[in-house]
Enzyme design. Structure first.
Site, PDB file in Angstrom:
ATOM      1  N   ARG A   1     -34.690  -4.033  13.413  1.00  0.00           N
ATOM      2  CA  ARG A   1     -35.566  -5.182  13.546  1.00  0.00           C
ATOM      3  C   ARG A   1     -36.921  -4.809  12.941  1.00  0.00           C
ATOM      4  NH1 ARG A   1     -33.002  -4.281  18.517  1.00  0.00           N
ATOM      5  NH2 ARG A   1     -31.627  -5.963  19.218  1.00  0.00           N
TER       6      ARG A   1
ATOM      7  N   LYS B   1     -35.027  -3.450  22.077  1.00  0.00           N
ATOM      8  CA  LYS B   1     -35.445  -4.292  23.189  1.00  0.00           C
ATOM      9  C   LYS B   1     -35.219  -3.583  24.508  1.00  0.00           C
ATOM     10  CE  LYS B   1     -34.551  -8.648  20.793  1.00  0.00           C
ATOM     11  NZ  LYS B   1     -33.811  -9.933  20.794  1.00  0.00           N
TER      12      LYS B   1
ATOM     13  N   HIS C   1     -35.056 -10.251   9.136  1.00  0.00           N
ATOM     14  CA  HIS C   1     -33.817 -10.376   9.901  1.00  0.00           C
ATOM     15  C   HIS C   1     -32.630 -10.667   8.989  1.00  0.00           C
ATOM     16  CE1 HIS C   1     -33.343  -9.869  14.172  1.00  0.00           C
ATOM     17  NE2 HIS C   1     -32.353 -10.745  14.191  1.00  0.00           N
TER      18      HIS C   1
ATOM     19  N   ARG D   1     -31.117  -7.475   8.294  1.00  0.00           N
ATOM     20  CA  ARG D   1     -30.350  -7.018   9.459  1.00  0.00           C
ATOM     21  C   ARG D   1     -28.982  -7.698   9.475  1.00  0.00           C
ATOM     22  NH1 ARG D   1     -30.780  -4.847  14.719  1.00  0.00           N
ATOM     23  NH2 ARG D   1     -30.009  -6.165  16.419  1.00  0.00           N
TER      24      ARG D   1
ATOM     25  N   HIS E   1     -27.117  -3.922  20.169  1.00  0.00           N
ATOM     26  CA  HIS E   1     -26.762  -5.070  20.998  1.00  0.00           C
ATOM     27  C   HIS E   1     -26.271  -4.596  22.363  1.00  0.00           C
ATOM     28  CE1 HIS E   1     -25.984  -7.880  17.312  1.00  0.00           C
ATOM     29  NE2 HIS E   1     -27.249  -7.855  17.667  1.00  0.00           N
TER      30      HIS E   1
ATOM     31  N   TYR F   1     -20.948 -11.971  13.708  1.00  0.00           N
ATOM     32  CA  TYR F   1     -20.814 -11.486  12.335  1.00  0.00           C
ATOM     33  C   TYR F   1     -19.366 -11.480  11.872  1.00  0.00           C
ATOM     34  CZ  TYR F   1     -25.622 -10.114  13.044  1.00  0.00           C
ATOM     35  OH  TYR F   1     -26.961 -10.148  13.313  1.00  0.00           O
TER      36      TYR F   1
END
Length: 312
Positions: free
Chosen positions: A161, A185, A257, A260, A283, A292
């Site tokens: 990110r 995150k 992004h 990414r 994730h 994806y």
């Protein structure tokens, strides 16, 4: 010192502002959400609090299901993108869930409302030749070109990110073994391999060009990516580097992004296991990564439709 996000809330009745500020503190300190995520919640909730205040609501105990429906209707008429209205609705729902759990409100006025419909859109991924066209725009011997090359190669090689890229410190790089530690995150970190092109670009930048910027007054000696003043490169400046390279390559609507998304899509198209891609992207759930697989399935359908003699 203001809590993260609380300073973004509007002035208004304490019965609205104080519980919202407490909720922002909760998701930052107890749930460990990143500052960027907390600030995003704050901006969405600021819109809600301002709307309630104008409607004459002074405390969350006064909010009714009628208020919730009216706010949703106002969002629908606001001209915001569907994704934005859905995101705001989620922020409001989670705030009210928290207020009920904490005993600040006796009932949840949005509990019976279904989430707003959101068109299921697939993330955009560039073709390999488009990525290479972007990277070609960074060719050259100037400091600015070396920094751009290092940033773009890193984003595409690791799926980082943009906040993870600009947050990198020199200690997070292991160029000898071609590894990088990314902090995602919730403060979670992960180790991601670097390809040879990315490692070479980062080596050129950190060894040849970065020291001159770091020596400038006020320089951040830890950050990998520095601006002309010698301080850590901002997300906005890094974003601009990506969009300039895309524009020079003749590509529209490319963001950090997008690289990414391209990273994940190209890995899956190359046969990578989805669990591995999940780990590389950071994730929490493989469900997030599964989108994806639909991107690659769509690509296969397009190729089949254009190539097979009896596809039509």
């Amino acid at each position: 010192m203001a809590r993260h996000g609380a300073e973004l809330l509007p002035e208004g009745p304490s019965g609205l502002v104080r519980p919202a500020a407490d909720y922002l503190a909760h998701i930052e300190l107890e749930r460990g959400l990143s500052r960027n995520t907390v600030d995003a919640y704050a901006r969405d909730l600021a819109r809600y609090l301002t709307w309630l205040d104008r409607r004459g609501v002074r405390a969350f105990e006064e909010v009714t299901a009628e208020d919730a429906l009216a706010f949703r209707a106002a969002l629908a008429d606001s001209g915001l993108a569907p994704a934005s209205t859905a995101r705001i609705a989620v922020a409001v729902r989670r705030l009210h869930d928290h207020l009920v759990a904490e005993g600040t409100a006796a009932a949840d006025p949005v509990a019976q409302l279904s989430p707003p419909a959101l068109r299921d859109s697939l993330p955009k991924a560039l073709r390999l030749d488009e990525v290479e066209a972007m990277l070609a725009q960074t060719a050259g011997e100037s400091l600015v070109q070396h920094r751009a090359a290092a940033l773009l190669e890193l984003l595409y090689a690791t799926g980082a990110r943009i906040s993870e890229a600009v947050g990198l410190d020199l200690d997070d790089l292991d160029l000898e073994h071609r590894l990088v530690r990314l902090y995602g995150k919730g403060g979670k970190d992960r180790i991601v391999p670097l390809g040879s092109h990315a490692a070479e670009a980062l080596g050129t930048w950190t060894v040849r060009d970065r020291p001159a910027l770091a020596a400038r007054s006020g320089g951040d000696r830890g950050a990998v990516f520095l601006n002309q003043r010698g301080t850590r490169l901002s997300r906005q400046s890094a974003w601009a580097i990506v969009t300039r390279a895309a524009a020079a390559a003749g590509l529209d609507e490319v963001t950090p992004h997008t690289l990414r998304h391209s990273f994940a899509t190209h890995l899956l198209e190359g046969g990578a296991d989805i669990r591995v891609v999940q780990e590389l992207l950071g994730h929490a759930s493989v469900v997030t990564t599964q989108i994806y697989t639909r991107v690659t399935a769509q690509t296969l359908r397009e190729v089949y439709a254009s190539s097979h003699p009896r596809a039509r």
